[in-house]
Design an enzyme around this catalytic site. Sequence first.
Site, PDB file in Angstrom:
ATOM      1  N   LYS A  65       3.303 -70.364  27.597  1.00 15.65           N
ATOM      2  CA  LYS A  65       4.360 -70.585  26.596  1.00 15.65           C
ATOM      3  C   LYS A  65       4.185 -69.721  25.334  1.00 15.65           C
ATOM      4  CE  LYS A  65       5.592 -75.294  27.956  1.00 15.65           C
ATOM      5  NZ  LYS A  65       5.958 -76.636  27.486  1.00 15.65           N
ATOM      6  N   ASN A  86       9.671 -72.180  26.289  1.00 18.40           N
ATOM      7  CA  ASN A  86       9.627 -72.684  27.664  1.00 18.40           C
ATOM      8  C   ASN A  86      10.871 -72.291  28.461  1.00 18.40           C
ATOM      9  OD1 ASN A  86      11.524 -74.327  26.455  1.00 18.40           O
ATOM     10  ND2 ASN A  86      10.947 -76.128  27.614  1.00 18.40           N
ATOM     11  N   ASP A 105      11.832 -78.017  24.589  1.00 15.10           N
ATOM     12  CA  ASP A 105      11.038 -79.249  24.524  1.00 15.10           C
ATOM     13  C   ASP A 105      11.475 -80.101  23.337  1.00 15.10           C
ATOM     14  OD1 ASP A 105       9.446 -78.761  26.744  1.00 15.10           O
ATOM     15  OD2 ASP A 105       7.968 -77.628  25.599  1.00 15.10           O
ATOM     16  N   GLY A 134      -0.671 -78.152  21.619  1.00 13.34           N
ATOM     17  CA  GLY A 134       0.569 -77.412  21.853  1.00 13.34           C
ATOM     18  C   GLY A 134       1.785 -78.319  21.933  1.00 13.34           C
TER      19      GLY A 134
HETATM   20  P1  ATR Z   1      -2.162 -79.161  24.556  1.00 19.16           P
HETATM   21  O1  ATR Z   1      -2.164 -77.907  23.765  1.00 19.16           O
HETATM   22  O2  ATR Z   1      -1.769 -78.995  25.994  1.00 19.16           O
HETATM   23  O3  ATR Z   1      -1.392 -80.278  23.900  1.00 19.16           O
HETATM   24  P2  ATR Z   1      -4.833 -79.537  23.648  1.00 19.16           P
HETATM   25  O4  ATR Z   1      -4.670 -78.405  22.748  1.00 19.16           O
HETATM   26  O5  ATR Z   1      -6.100 -79.635  24.403  1.00 19.16           O
HETATM   27  O6  ATR Z   1      -3.679 -79.661  24.699  1.00 19.16           O
HETATM   28  O7  ATR Z   1      -4.619 -80.854  22.780  1.00 19.16           O
HETATM   29  C1  ATR Z   1      -4.980 -82.065  23.231  1.00 19.16           C
HETATM   30  C2  ATR Z   1      -4.824 -83.096  22.102  1.00 19.16           C
HETATM   31  O8  ATR Z   1      -5.426 -84.297  22.545  1.00 19.16           O
HETATM   32  C3  ATR Z   1      -5.540 -82.697  20.811  1.00 19.16           C
HETATM   33  O9  ATR Z   1      -4.816 -83.204  19.723  1.00 19.16           O
HETATM   34  C4  ATR Z   1      -6.882 -83.389  20.978  1.00 19.16           C
HETATM   35  O10 ATR Z   1      -7.549 -83.670  19.765  1.00 19.16           O
HETATM   36  P3  ATR Z   1      -8.562 -82.556  19.126  1.00 19.16           P
HETATM   37  O11 ATR Z   1      -7.689 -81.549  18.437  1.00 19.16           O
HETATM   38  O12 ATR Z   1      -9.411 -83.332  18.181  1.00 19.16           O
HETATM   39  O13 ATR Z   1      -9.334 -81.970  20.277  1.00 19.16           O
HETATM   40  C5  ATR Z   1      -6.431 -84.688  21.606  1.00 19.16           C
HETATM   41  N1  ATR Z   1      -7.518 -85.365  22.316  1.00 19.16           N
HETATM   42  C6  ATR Z   1      -8.113 -84.989  23.461  1.00 19.16           C
HETATM   43  N2  ATR Z   1      -9.057 -85.877  23.820  1.00 19.16           N
HETATM   44  C7  ATR Z   1      -9.074 -86.856  22.852  1.00 19.16           C
HETATM   45  C8  ATR Z   1      -9.822 -88.070  22.657  1.00 19.16           C
HETATM   46  N3  ATR Z   1     -10.767 -88.464  23.514  1.00 19.16           N
HETATM   47  N4  ATR Z   1      -9.547 -88.811  21.551  1.00 19.16           N
HETATM   48  C9  ATR Z   1      -8.591 -88.426  20.681  1.00 19.16           C
HETATM   49  N5  ATR Z   1      -7.856 -87.290  20.821  1.00 19.16           N
HETATM   50  C10 ATR Z   1      -8.084 -86.526  21.892  1.00 19.16           C
END
Ligand code: ATR
Length: 276
Positions: A65, A86, A105, A134
């Site tokens: 994306k 997207n 989205d 994202g």
């Molecule tokens: P994407 O870009 O696909 O949305 P990502 O960048 O990995 O995926 O983001 C995942 C989100 O889930 C983030 O906000 C992450 O928080 P961090 O920025 O602190 O990593 C959140 N996340 C993942 N695991 C988590 C957990 N166990 N508890 C709270 N937040 C979590």
Amino acid sequence: MTRAFVIGHPIAHSRSPLIHGHWLKTYGIPGSYEAIDVTPEALPQFFDRIRAGEFAGGNVTVPHKEAAFALCDFQDVDTCHLKAFNTLSTLPTSDGLMVYGQNTDLVGFLANLDAAAPGWDEGRGRAIVLGAGGAARAVAAGLALRMGEVHVLNRTRARAEALVDDLAGGLRAGDLDDFAHLAESARLVVNTTTLGMHGTRFEGIDFSRLPRDAVVTDIVYVPLETPFLAEARRLGLRTVDGLGMLLHQAAPGFALWFGVEPEVTADLRRLIEATL
Ligand code: ATR
């Protein structure tokens, strides 16, 4: 015959061919919509195939994306602040076909709430977005158009701050502990994290503080009922699952490529639900 695509890497899991295939059949359109696996290295060449007129356009999914945003010749003014596209279509110019990118989205997220929880934005109250990855960008930017107050709370506060600074739409950043004092007058809570995909509970988020008429939604749709939604439902809160967002984000692309504005029906939802 008009051809459209969804590109990603991997791509086998995508439900988009089923959605668009259903609409092509429903409206009797002799077009095609194909899932194509494109590696990050091959993405620029794929854009050349679009410019050569092989496709009317298509969808872009993980991990392309952000790269697709950078490769587009023209960017949609309403969604270019998301820096991730997207949906691609072609634009005829005197220099030949160009690629036009947009992000559906944002409208898909809002349209799903409008359909599943009418009145959710009444009074333009407070919304809480959990997560700052994202997926949170389109959600937060969409909510900024419809709600008076949007808080982006993230485990890593700095990421929430970066997102809020970047979108510049009067959004506020915080960490997950802020939920406790913001919940009391929140109208909507959105989980944009990937926790539900792994069946994991969201530790430290106490829904019992929310007003009884608050709406809780998750953008994950596998499983359809995430632990996050199950807990909200148990407390009697209104819940909206993530599948509707997937269906609603698909509609604008179909209209662009095939010239018919498709309807998100209960039949379509059942069809996709059966594959989850
Ligand atoms: P994407 O870009 O696909 O949305 P990502 O960048 O990995 O995926 O983001 C995942 C989100 O889930 C983030 O906000 C992450 O928080 P961090 O920025 O602190 O990593 C959140 N996340 C993942 N695991 C988590 C957990 N166990 N508890 C709270 N937040 C979590």
